[in-house]
Write an enzyme that holds these catalytic residues in place. Structure first.
Site, PDB file in Angstrom:
ATOM      1  N   THR A   7       0.833  -1.207   0.000  1.00 53.80           N
ATOM      2  CA  THR A   7       0.000   0.000   0.000  1.00 53.80           C
ATOM      3  C   THR A   7       0.861   1.248   0.000  1.00 53.80           C
ATOM      4  OG1 THR A   7      -1.892   1.071   1.066  1.00 53.80           O
ATOM      5  CG2 THR A   7      -0.175   0.276   2.533  1.00 53.80           C
ATOM      6  N   LYS A  12      -4.048   3.285   5.876  1.00 56.24           N
ATOM      7  CA  LYS A  12      -4.056   1.819   5.939  1.00 56.24           C
ATOM      8  C   LYS A  12      -2.838   1.301   6.691  1.00 56.24           C
ATOM      9  CE  LYS A  12      -6.386   0.389   1.665  1.00 56.24           C
ATOM     10  NZ  LYS A  12      -6.230  -0.449   0.468  1.00 56.24           N
ATOM     11  N   ASP A  68      -7.458  -6.353  -0.764  1.00 59.26           N
ATOM     12  CA  ASP A  68      -8.351  -5.821  -1.788  1.00 59.26           C
ATOM     13  C   ASP A  68      -9.754  -5.776  -1.199  1.00 59.26           C
ATOM     14  OD1 ASP A  68      -8.391  -4.652  -4.368  1.00 59.26           O
ATOM     15  OD2 ASP A  68      -9.559  -6.348  -5.083  1.00 59.26           O
ATOM     16  N   PHE A 149     -14.197   7.837   3.870  1.00 61.31           N
ATOM     17  CA  PHE A 149     -13.858   8.021   2.453  1.00 61.31           C
ATOM     18  C   PHE A 149     -14.711   7.063   1.628  1.00 61.31           C
ATOM     19  CE2 PHE A 149     -11.435   4.204   1.195  1.00 61.31           C
ATOM     20  CZ  PHE A 149     -11.344   3.584   2.426  1.00 61.31           C
ATOM     21  N   GLY A 150     -14.480   7.085   0.313  1.00 62.44           N
ATOM     22  CA  GLY A 150     -15.154   6.134  -0.572  1.00 62.44           C
ATOM     23  C   GLY A 150     -16.669   6.174  -0.407  1.00 62.44           C
ATOM     24  N   TYR A 151     -17.254   5.005  -0.207  1.00 61.47           N
ATOM     25  CA  TYR A 151     -18.712   4.875  -0.127  1.00 61.47           C
ATOM     26  C   TYR A 151     -19.255   5.106   1.281  1.00 61.47           C
ATOM     27  CZ  TYR A 151     -18.367   2.669  -4.743  1.00 61.47           C
ATOM     28  OH  TYR A 151     -18.123   2.415  -6.069  1.00 61.47           O
ATOM     29  N   LYS A 183     -14.825   2.717  12.187  1.00 62.29           N
ATOM     30  CA  LYS A 183     -13.936   2.084  11.230  1.00 62.29           C
ATOM     31  C   LYS A 183     -12.907   1.187  11.905  1.00 62.29           C
ATOM     32  CE  LYS A 183     -14.114   2.607   7.324  1.00 62.29           C
ATOM     33  NZ  LYS A 183     -13.905   3.640   6.327  1.00 62.29           N
ATOM     34  N   HIS A 188     -14.326  -3.917   7.876  1.00 65.90           N
ATOM     35  CA  HIS A 188     -13.980  -5.100   7.085  1.00 65.90           C
ATOM     36  C   HIS A 188     -12.483  -5.314   7.021  1.00 65.90           C
ATOM     37  CE1 HIS A 188     -13.397  -1.800   4.189  1.00 65.90           C
ATOM     38  NE2 HIS A 188     -14.440  -1.317   4.813  1.00 65.90           N
TER      39      HIS A 188
HETATM   40  P1  IMP Z   1      -9.193  -0.803  -1.823  1.00 70.74           P
HETATM   41  O1  IMP Z   1      -9.065  -2.203  -2.325  1.00 70.74           O
HETATM   42  O2  IMP Z   1      -8.978  -0.700  -0.339  1.00 70.74           O
HETATM   43  O3  IMP Z   1      -8.375   0.175  -2.603  1.00 70.74           O
HETATM   44  O4  IMP Z   1     -10.712  -0.371  -2.014  1.00 70.74           O
HETATM   45  C1  IMP Z   1     -11.330  -0.291  -3.286  1.00 70.74           C
HETATM   46  C2  IMP Z   1     -12.476   0.710  -3.252  1.00 70.74           C
HETATM   47  O5  IMP Z   1     -13.484   0.271  -2.335  1.00 70.74           O
HETATM   48  C3  IMP Z   1     -12.069   2.095  -2.757  1.00 70.74           C
HETATM   49  O6  IMP Z   1     -11.633   2.901  -3.809  1.00 70.74           O
HETATM   50  C4  IMP Z   1     -13.376   2.625  -2.177  1.00 70.74           C
HETATM   51  O7  IMP Z   1     -14.189   3.138  -3.200  1.00 70.74           O
HETATM   52  C5  IMP Z   1     -14.024   1.371  -1.639  1.00 70.74           C
HETATM   53  N1  IMP Z   1     -13.723   1.211  -0.198  1.00 70.74           N
HETATM   54  C6  IMP Z   1     -12.783   0.406   0.354  1.00 70.74           C
HETATM   55  N2  IMP Z   1     -12.791   0.482   1.690  1.00 70.74           N
HETATM   56  C7  IMP Z   1     -13.761   1.375   1.991  1.00 70.74           C
HETATM   57  C8  IMP Z   1     -14.249   1.889   3.217  1.00 70.74           C
HETATM   58  O8  IMP Z   1     -13.794   1.553   4.322  1.00 70.74           O
HETATM   59  N3  IMP Z   1     -15.246   2.797   3.123  1.00 70.74           N
HETATM   60  C9  IMP Z   1     -15.774   3.210   1.947  1.00 70.74           C
HETATM   61  N4  IMP Z   1     -15.350   2.766   0.776  1.00 70.74           N
HETATM   62  C10 IMP Z   1     -14.357   1.848   0.783  1.00 70.74           C
END
Ligand code: IMP
Length: 204
Positions: A7, A12, A68, A149-151, A183, A188
């Site tokens: 990473t 993370k 992932d 972040f993200g969703y 979180k 997860h």
């Molecule tokens: P990654 O494999 O951790 O890079 O996650 C892939 C994608 O899943 C990210 O770009 C986010 O859109 C979404 N994602 C992963 N973890 C989270 C989280 O904890 N909260 C919200 N979105 C997440």
């Protein structure tokens, strides 16, 4: 013990360091001069996570792991899943567009249940192992909260941590972005990393 984590994300890295605890020195690919993008062309979280760890191992020949994550929405057959980062197209950094697309796709759908799902692949000595973590919840009908972040603003976890540290049902329907403290406790990724840490500690 030194262990390389695939990473470049400092958040993370801190999370994994906290979970692995003292005795583990986390190293990033960049710290070893590995600066190219690590390939992730798989069609499942398991494949992608394994592909990243395998690539990293081929470059550093030492204990390493990769994660992932995807958001899996039941009414959409598990989408966006492994394609979560790039759901709305583009380079994967437009969380607003991703959430907008998700809300559109779910319009009129009764079942809004979903989960965040993480697979961690560990190369440890001669062993290759995978660990899994998930957080179950549902997709709200609008974005709420500005943490995370993200969703996170559209994801309503089933359970949240209470002030006394216990995990209780999310009766207020708070999104992950409204309880960022959740979180570290229920995420997860934390679950998958804790499973990996338990394995590593059992081998000490
Ligand atoms: P990654 O494999 O951790 O890079 O996650 C892939 C994608 O899943 C990210 O770009 C986010 O859109 C979404 N994602 C992963 N973890 C989270 C989280 O904890 N909260 C919200 N979105 C997440």
């Amino acid at each position: 013990m030194k262990i390389v984590f695939a990473t470049a994300n400092q958040g993370k890295l801190r999370e994994a360091a906290g979970i692995l605890g003292e005795g583990y020195e986390l190293v990033t690919p960049a710290m070893l001069g590995i600066t190219e993008d690590i390939p992730e062309t798989g069609t499942t979280l398991e494949e992608n996570s394994a592909q990243k760890a395998e690539y990293l191992y081929s470059r550093c020949h030492t204990d390493c792991f990769a994660d992932d994550t995807g958001l899996e929405v039941n009414a959409l057959g598990g989408a966006p899943g492994v394609y979560s980062a790039r759901y709305a197209g583009g380079d994967g950094h437009d969380s607003q567009a991703n959430m907008d697309k998700l809300l559109r796709e779910l319009q009129g759908k009764e079942d809004r249940t979903a989960r965040f799902h993480t697979i961690v692949t560990l190369y440890h000595g001669t062993e290759i192992l995978q660990f899994e973590g998930e957080v179950r919840g549902r997709i709200g009908t609008e974005k709420k909260g500005d943490g995370g972040f993200g969703y996170d603003p559209v994801f309503i976890p089933d359970m949240v941590p209470a002030e006394d540290g216990t995990i209780v049902p999310n009766t207020e329907g708070l999104t992950m972005a409204e309880v960022p403290a959740a979180k570290n406790v229920i995420s997860h990724r934390a679950m998958a990393l804790k499973a990996m840490a338990a394995y590593l500690h059992s081998k000490e």
